[in-house]
Structure formats: C-alpha cells, structure tokens
Design a protein around this motif. Structure first.
Motif, PDB file in Angstrom:
ATOM      1  N   LYS A  86       0.811  -1.219   0.000  1.00 32.97           N
ATOM      2  CA  LYS A  86       0.000   0.000   0.000  1.00 32.97           C
ATOM      3  C   LYS A  86       0.843   1.268   0.000  1.00 32.97           C
ATOM      4  O   LYS A  86       0.364   2.333  -0.400  1.00 32.97           O
ATOM      5  CB  LYS A  86      -0.924   0.004   1.229  1.00 32.97           C
ATOM      6  CG  LYS A  86      -1.961  -1.113   1.234  1.00 32.97           C
ATOM      7  CD  LYS A  86      -2.823  -1.035   2.488  1.00 32.97           C
ATOM      8  CE  LYS A  86      -3.847  -2.147   2.516  1.00 32.97           C
ATOM      9  NZ  LYS A  86      -4.680  -2.097   3.758  1.00 32.97           N
ATOM     10  N   TYR A  87       2.068   1.160   0.469  1.00 29.59           N
ATOM     11  CA  TYR A  87       2.893   2.350   0.628  1.00 29.59           C
ATOM     12  C   TYR A  87       4.129   2.231  -0.266  1.00 29.59           C
ATOM     13  O   TYR A  87       5.068   1.501   0.060  1.00 29.59           O
ATOM     14  CB  TYR A  87       3.311   2.524   2.087  1.00 29.59           C
ATOM     15  CG  TYR A  87       2.155   2.488   3.053  1.00 29.59           C
ATOM     16  CD1 TYR A  87       1.349   3.607   3.244  1.00 29.59           C
ATOM     17  CD2 TYR A  87       1.856   1.322   3.760  1.00 29.59           C
ATOM     18  CE1 TYR A  87       0.278   3.567   4.125  1.00 29.59           C
ATOM     19  CE2 TYR A  87       0.790   1.278   4.642  1.00 29.59           C
ATOM     20  CZ  TYR A  87      -0.005   2.396   4.820  1.00 29.59           C
ATOM     21  OH  TYR A  87      -1.060   2.362   5.686  1.00 29.59           O
ATOM     22  N   LEU A  88       4.134   2.961  -1.370  1.00 26.42           N
ATOM     23  CA  LEU A  88       5.239   2.883  -2.324  1.00 26.42           C
ATOM     24  C   LEU A  88       6.110   4.127  -2.228  1.00 26.42           C
ATOM     25  O   LEU A  88       5.615   5.245  -2.075  1.00 26.42           O
ATOM     26  CB  LEU A  88       4.700   2.746  -3.750  1.00 26.42           C
ATOM     27  CG  LEU A  88       3.792   1.538  -4.021  1.00 26.42           C
ATOM     28  CD1 LEU A  88       3.385   1.507  -5.486  1.00 26.42           C
ATOM     29  CD2 LEU A  88       4.487   0.244  -3.625  1.00 26.42           C
ATOM     30  N   SER A  89       7.429   3.904  -2.357  1.00 26.46           N
ATOM     31  CA  SER A  89       8.356   5.033  -2.254  1.00 26.46           C
ATOM     32  C   SER A  89       9.613   4.782  -3.080  1.00 26.46           C
ATOM     33  O   SER A  89      10.181   3.689  -3.055  1.00 26.46           O
ATOM     34  CB  SER A  89       8.759   5.271  -0.797  1.00 26.46           C
ATOM     35  OG  SER A  89       9.719   6.313  -0.702  1.00 26.46           O
ATOM     36  N   VAL A  90      10.022   5.828  -3.788  1.00 28.44           N
ATOM     37  CA  VAL A  90      11.338   5.842  -4.439  1.00 28.44           C
ATOM     38  C   VAL A  90      12.181   6.981  -3.862  1.00 28.44           C
ATOM     39  O   VAL A  90      13.142   7.425  -4.480  1.00 28.44           O
ATOM     40  CB  VAL A  90      11.213   5.991  -5.975  1.00 28.44           C
ATOM     41  CG1 VAL A  90      10.629   4.745  -6.592  1.00 28.44           C
ATOM     42  CG2 VAL A  90      10.379   7.226  -6.343  1.00 28.44           C
ATOM     43  N   LYS A  91      11.830   7.432  -2.675  1.00 24.97           N
ATOM     44  CA  LYS A  91      12.545   8.532  -2.036  1.00 24.97           C
ATOM     45  C   LYS A  91      13.950   8.161  -1.561  1.00 24.97           C
ATOM     46  O   LYS A  91      14.827   9.029  -1.543  1.00 24.97           O
ATOM     47  CB  LYS A  91      11.734   9.082  -0.858  1.00 24.97           C
ATOM     48  CG  LYS A  91      10.463   9.810  -1.268  1.00 24.97           C
ATOM     49  CD  LYS A  91       9.728  10.351  -0.039  1.00 24.97           C
ATOM     50  CE  LYS A  91       8.450  11.082  -0.430  1.00 24.97           C
ATOM     51  NZ  LYS A  91       7.733  11.590   0.759  1.00 24.97           N
ATOM     52  N   PRO A  95      19.292   2.975  -4.741  1.00 25.40           N
ATOM     53  CA  PRO A  95      18.267   2.218  -5.471  1.00 25.40           C
ATOM     54  C   PRO A  95      17.789   0.963  -4.745  1.00 25.40           C
ATOM     55  O   PRO A  95      16.605   0.617  -4.818  1.00 25.40           O
ATOM     56  CB  PRO A  95      18.961   1.867  -6.790  1.00 25.40           C
ATOM     57  CG  PRO A  95      19.980   2.943  -6.979  1.00 25.40           C
ATOM     58  CD  PRO A  95      20.465   3.257  -5.594  1.00 25.40           C
ATOM     59  N   TYR A  96      18.682   0.266  -4.023  1.00 26.99           N
ATOM     60  CA  TYR A  96      18.284  -0.974  -3.360  1.00 26.99           C
ATOM     61  C   TYR A  96      17.372  -0.727  -2.161  1.00 26.99           C
ATOM     62  O   TYR A  96      16.787  -1.673  -1.610  1.00 26.99           O
ATOM     63  CB  TYR A  96      19.519  -1.779  -2.927  1.00 26.99           C
ATOM     64  CG  TYR A  96      20.307  -1.189  -1.786  1.00 26.99           C
ATOM     65  CD1 TYR A  96      19.981  -1.476  -0.466  1.00 26.99           C
ATOM     66  CD2 TYR A  96      21.377  -0.341  -2.023  1.00 26.99           C
ATOM     67  CE1 TYR A  96      20.699  -0.925   0.581  1.00 26.99           C
ATOM     68  CE2 TYR A  96      22.105   0.210  -0.981  1.00 26.99           C
ATOM     69  CZ  TYR A  96      21.759  -0.088   0.321  1.00 26.99           C
ATOM     70  OH  TYR A  96      22.473   0.467   1.356  1.00 26.99           O
ATOM     71  N   MET A  97      17.239   0.523  -1.751  1.00 24.03           N
ATOM     72  CA  MET A  97      16.360   0.845  -0.629  1.00 24.03           C
ATOM     73  C   MET A  97      14.970   1.279  -1.088  1.00 24.03           C
ATOM     74  O   MET A  97      14.072   1.480  -0.270  1.00 24.03           O
ATOM     75  CB  MET A  97      16.992   1.948   0.220  1.00 24.03           C
ATOM     76  CG  MET A  97      18.296   1.539   0.880  1.00 24.03           C
ATOM     77  SD  MET A  97      19.037   2.844   1.893  1.00 24.03           S
ATOM     78  CE  MET A  97      17.871   2.930   3.241  1.00 24.03           C
ATOM     79  N   LYS A 179       9.491   2.622   2.898  1.00 23.91           N
ATOM     80  CA  LYS A 179       8.530   3.600   3.398  1.00 23.91           C
ATOM     81  C   LYS A 179       9.268   4.923   3.527  1.00 23.91           C
ATOM     82  O   LYS A 179      10.297   5.001   4.191  1.00 23.91           O
ATOM     83  CB  LYS A 179       7.946   3.174   4.746  1.00 23.91           C
ATOM     84  CG  LYS A 179       6.817   2.151   4.654  1.00 23.91           C
ATOM     85  CD  LYS A 179       6.125   1.974   5.993  1.00 23.91           C
ATOM     86  CE  LYS A 179       4.906   1.064   5.871  1.00 23.91           C
ATOM     87  NZ  LYS A 179       5.281  -0.314   5.546  1.00 23.91           N
ATOM     88  N   GLU A 180       8.742   5.925   2.864  1.00 23.28           N
ATOM     89  CA  GLU A 180       9.376   7.242   2.856  1.00 23.28           C
ATOM     90  C   GLU A 180      10.835   7.118   2.403  1.00 23.28           C
ATOM     91  O   GLU A 180      11.085   6.684   1.310  1.00 23.28           O
ATOM     92  CB  GLU A 180       9.264   7.898   4.241  1.00 23.28           C
ATOM     93  CG  GLU A 180       7.828   8.245   4.622  1.00 23.28           C
ATOM     94  CD  GLU A 180       7.174   9.221   3.644  1.00 23.28           C
ATOM     95  OE1 GLU A 180       7.879  10.115   3.145  1.00 23.28           O
ATOM     96  OE2 GLU A 180       5.965   9.075   3.382  1.00 23.28           O
ATOM     97  N   THR A 181      11.811   7.438   3.246  1.00 21.69           N
ATOM     98  CA  THR A 181      13.213   7.477   2.808  1.00 21.69           C
ATOM     99  C   THR A 181      14.032   6.261   3.253  1.00 21.69           C
ATOM    100  O   THR A 181      15.247   6.255   3.117  1.00 21.69           O
ATOM    101  CB  THR A 181      13.903   8.745   3.354  1.00 21.69           C
ATOM    102  OG1 THR A 181      13.851   8.736   4.778  1.00 21.69           O
ATOM    103  CG2 THR A 181      13.235  10.004   2.826  1.00 21.69           C
ATOM    104  N   GLU A 182      13.367   5.234   3.779  1.00 17.92           N
ATOM    105  CA  GLU A 182      14.098   4.079   4.294  1.00 17.92           C
ATOM    106  C   GLU A 182      13.560   2.773   3.720  1.00 17.92           C
ATOM    107  O   GLU A 182      12.377   2.670   3.374  1.00 17.92           O
ATOM    108  CB  GLU A 182      13.993   4.014   5.832  1.00 17.92           C
ATOM    109  CG  GLU A 182      14.558   5.210   6.554  1.00 17.92           C
ATOM    110  CD  GLU A 182      16.070   5.337   6.380  1.00 17.92           C
ATOM    111  OE1 GLU A 182      16.726   4.300   6.197  1.00 17.92           O
ATOM    112  OE2 GLU A 182      16.570   6.469   6.436  1.00 17.92           O
TER     113      GLU A 182
END
Length: 574
Positions: A86-91, A95-97, A179-182
């Motif tokens: 439900k929670y997508l992030s590319v922040k 790249p592997y995170m 999630k977010e930046t992690e």
C-alpha cells in the motif's frame, strides 16, 4: 506499438511438475515452463500457465507480500513479480532501498562465492527505473506498472547460452520494501542471509521444463528496443555525424510500429544501428574526455598466465598508545621471480570501501577474484606491463581515513618496497621519494576518500591517483557537492605548496551516473576543471593530468569499479 505473435504457449502435452503449496518442486526449486510472454504493458494470458511461487523469507515487511512466476523460451528467462504494497516510495537515495525487485541469476549454476562472468544482479523499481550491479544492462528488458494494491513487474533476461529442458539455473528474487526514505524490509525467495548481492552460493535454483516438439519461441523485439533505448542516451552533440545513428533509430522504430514484423527484419535493424554507431566520429572537443569502456568478456575468464596472491602481516600504531596487528594482500604478476633482482615493478596501492577489508579485492592466497583475472589478462595480452598491486585496509591502526597516510608512508610502503623488486633503491625516505613516478594509489568509496587524503599528504611519494566513486572530505562529508570550489582550491593549494606542477602528478577519477557518489564527486570535478594551473583536463596524458570517467548506468558496486580500473590502468606509469 508493435505487433508480435503470441505463439510459444505451454502445450497440453507438456508434463507438469509436482510442487508443494508454495510452488516449489521436490528439490526445493522454482519451476519455469516454456512460453514467450508479450511484454507490452499488459499481462499476457500465457502467464496463467506459469507456476506461482510464494517467497520463503520475509524480513520487516509486515504489510507487503509478493508472488513470483517464471517462463522461458529459446532466448530468455522471464520473471513476473506481483507485489501487494500500500505504501510505495522511491525517495531513498540508494536504489536498493526503494520499492523494487532485485533479480540474481547464476546461468551456469556453479554457486561460486564471487560473482563470475555468467552471474547477474539487476534491479528495477515500480517506476521501471533500472540499475545493474553485475551484468550487461542490455540483457534486461522490463515493464512495470502500479496497480490498486501495489505494483507488477515483468522482466526478460536474455540468456548467454541456449536453454533446454531440464537445465537448472541459479536464481534469487528479492523485493525491497520502502517507506518514505528508508527500506523497512525485504522479501526473498531463497536467501535467508541477505548476502546474495555478494555470494552466488546463497542463490536457489529454477528448473526449465515444458518445451515440446511443437513449441515455438515468440518474436523478440526486446534486444532492439534496448539498443534503441541505450542509443538515445548518447550525447549526440559529441559527434560530427550523429545523423546516421538517428536515421537508423528512426527506421527501427518505424518497423516496430508496423504490422507483420518478422524476426529477420528486427535483426537487420539491430545490425544497422550497430553499424551506424561504429561510424560515429567525435568532435575535437569531445575527444578531450575519457569514456567508459566495459571490460571485454574474455578478460573476466581465467588467464593461462596467472599471478599469485600473498598475505603479509605487520604492526600499526593505534590511537590508544598501543599497536594493532594488521594484514594486507599483495598481487604478484605471472613470472615474478624473487631471484631476478634486476627486474623492477611499478606498484599500485588499492583501498577497499567502507565496511569492507583487505580481502575484498583479491580474497587472499589461492583466490582468483574478478580484478585478479582482469589484471592477469591485461598483462598476458600486453595491455599493461607486469605490476604489483597491494590491498591494505584503513581499519585498525588509527582507524581513520584522514590519518591512514601516516601508516602508509611509515609502515606499508617500506614493508612492500623493502620486500619486493620495486623501483625504490631502499626504504630510506629519500629513495621512496625518488621513485614516486613508479607508485600509484587508488580506492573505491571510502577508499576514494582515502585517496584524496593521500593526494594532499603524500605527493612526495606518489605520482598517480585513482579516486573512484568518492569525493574529498577535507571540509566534511559530501564536501564535493556542498563546497566544491573550496575543495578544489584546497587540492590545488596542496599541490602547489608541495612544489609540484601539473605534469608532476595525475588524477584519474571515475564513477557511474547512477552511483550514490556521483552527485558529490561531479561538482568537485567540475570545480577542479576551472583550476587549470593545477588540473589540466584531458584524456590525453601527454596534454593533461586529470580526467573523469562516467559510466552510463554505473552503480556503487565493485563490478563497475573493476571496469574503471581496467580503463585507467593503461594510463599509469607512462
């Protein structure tokens, strides 16, 4: 849009393999049936014939799940990942995170600890952004799209050897959950250790089956599509005659947009683009840059004339008024003979990155890792003169990259050059300084940060420097981007105060445009280009003392770093 034949479906006469409730066969393997899915942004119905697999290992991903499927044909392996998240992030910066799929493949299934020439490590996020740590990016074609409860990714991996029924490949599939930046978790099919990125023995296996006499491989436009994609990334302003390439690409795109396309037509257009690229002529200004060239496939195979690795032990002063016992590895080229004292060798001191150690690069005695194979082959083929390569560590001792130069000059260099046949007449300080033109220092990541400190403090002892994927931290971490001009000025001042002119030292820098270090190193390099009294930018070492290689698609990984070293080595010790 192009039309392709959806032939290659699994035939009714193909024998199904018994699997458990999670989709694994009796040997714990994934099963891939024969079929060529069309990858055009919508899921081909042929995926309904593929065996679904539920991953074995979930770490930290409480509200994310994944299902995988696989198919194969005469040219490629296909992977489908259906991810509920439900929670997508590319922040996240790395790249592997990011929310993404990682594919690991060992085509020979030899389960060697180190990645070999047949091993791949590829990553694609839900926005279809690709990064490659090992392998050729043009082996991969992907389609990604977001759905209501997550995302779906299709991957096609072009295989190097012809697949057949019963063949078993080494494989690992991993979902990174962000999630977010992690990155908050991972989902893995086979690897419970999280070490598949560096150890192919952690991979599981996939069985290829289901090909019948009537099976037909579908149309393959993907190699051509990848070639068009990569060619469009070329900087056409660098060439006098770029129109020949754009014309070839336009013809190819027109073909793929038409109807009744044949494989022969696709192959012809692929060849036409390659021929056009080969005819490109650089402008005089563009020729000033140094460009990334990948290591040839055969240079990553075992040489017939292999060097050897030795391990030495020494004592280093630490910050607690005591000493630490440390080790380093030494690469000696094929033919090195202790009794032949008249034969002299140049020396490269090469530093690992953060979290690594002296064994990362060469492994130790008896090992034959990637960079050693490259060195062996370059020497055997006459690309470079035989040389010695030393891999120390900044850990232990004073345990600080900013202070490692003290240990290097007072302990490491005398140890090496007093034992092996180098150009130093003795280990006296005056003789070490007199032989500086036969010595180089380089490193990756934190090893690159170390290299900048060595440049600042050790110009009397080293003429050549290879900072790879790391900026100078003399003004703090990431100062290459936060204080690029000040950093460049500091480096220039260090050279001037040491009494050296541009022709007295060389800086050969490199990174990839997808490397986490790129945003920090590039501004520093750009600032250094402005200081022509100290840094003369040119790929021609007879005209300048400084260049910067940027690899398209290069990430923060040793697979890329070894290739930068391959590109730089012929420019050392001229």
């Amino acid at each position: 849009m192009f039309l392709v034949n959806k032939s290659g479906e699994v035939k009714s006469e193909a024998v199904k393999v018994s699997v458990d409730k999670n989709g694994f066969d009796a040997n714990g393997r994934m099963v891939a049936y024969f079929g060529s899915p069309v990858m055009d942004g919508t899921l081909d119905e042929i995926w309904n014939n593929a065996q679904a697999v539920i991953p074995k290992y979930v770490t930290g991903s409480e509200d994310t799940s994944a299902t995988f499927k696989a198919l194969w044909d005469d040219n490629a392996l296909y992977i489908l990942a259906i991810v509920k998240d439900k929670y997508l992030s590319v922040k996240p910066e790395a790249p592997y995170m990011q929310d993404s799929l990682e594919v690991f493949l060992d085509e020979n299934n030899d389960k060697s600890e180190e990645y070999g020439i047949d091993d791949l490590h590829f990553r694609v996020n839900y926005e279809n952004y690709q990064t490659v740590d090992n392998g050729n990016v043009e082996q991969f074609y992907t389609c990604s799209h977001i759905v209501e409860d997550g995302y779906i990714i299709e991957v096609r991996i072009a295989l190097k050897s012809k697949p057949v029924n019963g063949k078993v490949l080494g494989i690992e599939l991993q979902i990174n959950d962000a999630k977010e930046t992690e990155r908050v978790g991972t989902i893995s099919v086979f690897d419970s250790t999280g070490n598949a990125w560096k150890d192919t023995s952690k991979f599981g296996e996939i069985l290829l089956t289901g090909r019948t006499e009537s099976s037909v491989t579908g149309l393959n436009p993907y190699d051509l599509l990848n070639l068009i994609k990569s060619t469009k990334k070329l900087n056409f302003t660098l060439y006098k005659n770029s129109q020949i390439v754009t014309d070839a690409m336009n013809m190819a795109e027109k073909l793929l947009a038409g109807k009744n396309v044949t494989q022969m037509q696709i192959v012809e257009q692929y060849s036409a683009i390659i021929e056009a690229i080969d005819k490109l002529e650089m402008t005089e200004e563009a020729a000033n840059d140094k460009y990334f060239k990948p290591v040839p496939y055969e240079y990553r195979a075992n040489s017939t004339k292999q060097g050897t690795i030795e391990t030495l032990e020494y004592t280093a002063v630490n910050l607690e008024n005591g000493t630490d016992v440390k080790r380093l590895n030494v690469y000696l080229p094929y033919g090195y003979d202790e009794s032949k004292v008249s034969k002299k060798y140049n020396v490269i001191y090469l530093m690992h990155g953060g979290g690594e150690n002296e064994n990362l690069i060469f492994g130790g005695p008896g090992k034959n890792k990637d960079l050693k194979k490259i060195l062996d082959n370059m020497i055997e083929k006459g690309d470079i003169e035989p040389l010695i390569v030393v891999t120390p560590s900044f850990y232990g001792g004073k345990n600080d990259v900013a202070l490692f130069h003290e240990e290097l000059i007072h302990t490491v260099v005398p140890l090496i050059e007093g034992k092996y046949h180098t150009y130093a007449a003795s280990t006296e300080d005056r003789d070490l300084k007199a032989s500086r033109e036969h010595r180089a220092f380089g490193g990756f990541s934190m090893g690159s940060v170390t290299t900048w400190y060595i440049f600042i403090h050790c110009l009397d002892y080293f003429k050549y420097f290879m900072p790879l994927s790391g900026d100078c931290w003399v003004y703090g971490q990431k100062a290459g981007s936060s204080k690029p001009s000040e950093t460049a000025e500091y480096l220039s001042k260090a050279a001037k105060e040491a009494g050296y002119k541009p022709q007295d030292y060389y800086l050969f820098c490199a990174t990839g445009n997808l490397d986490i270090a790129y945003p920090n190193l590039k501004p520093q390099v750009d600032a250094m280009k402005q200081l022509k009294e100290s840094f003369i930018y040119s790929s021609d070492t007879s005209k300048g003392n400084f260049y910067f290689i940027v690899a398209e698609g290069g990430t923060h990984a040793w697979n890329w770093v070894n290739q930068y070293i391959y590109d730089i080595l012929p420019d050392l010790f001229k």
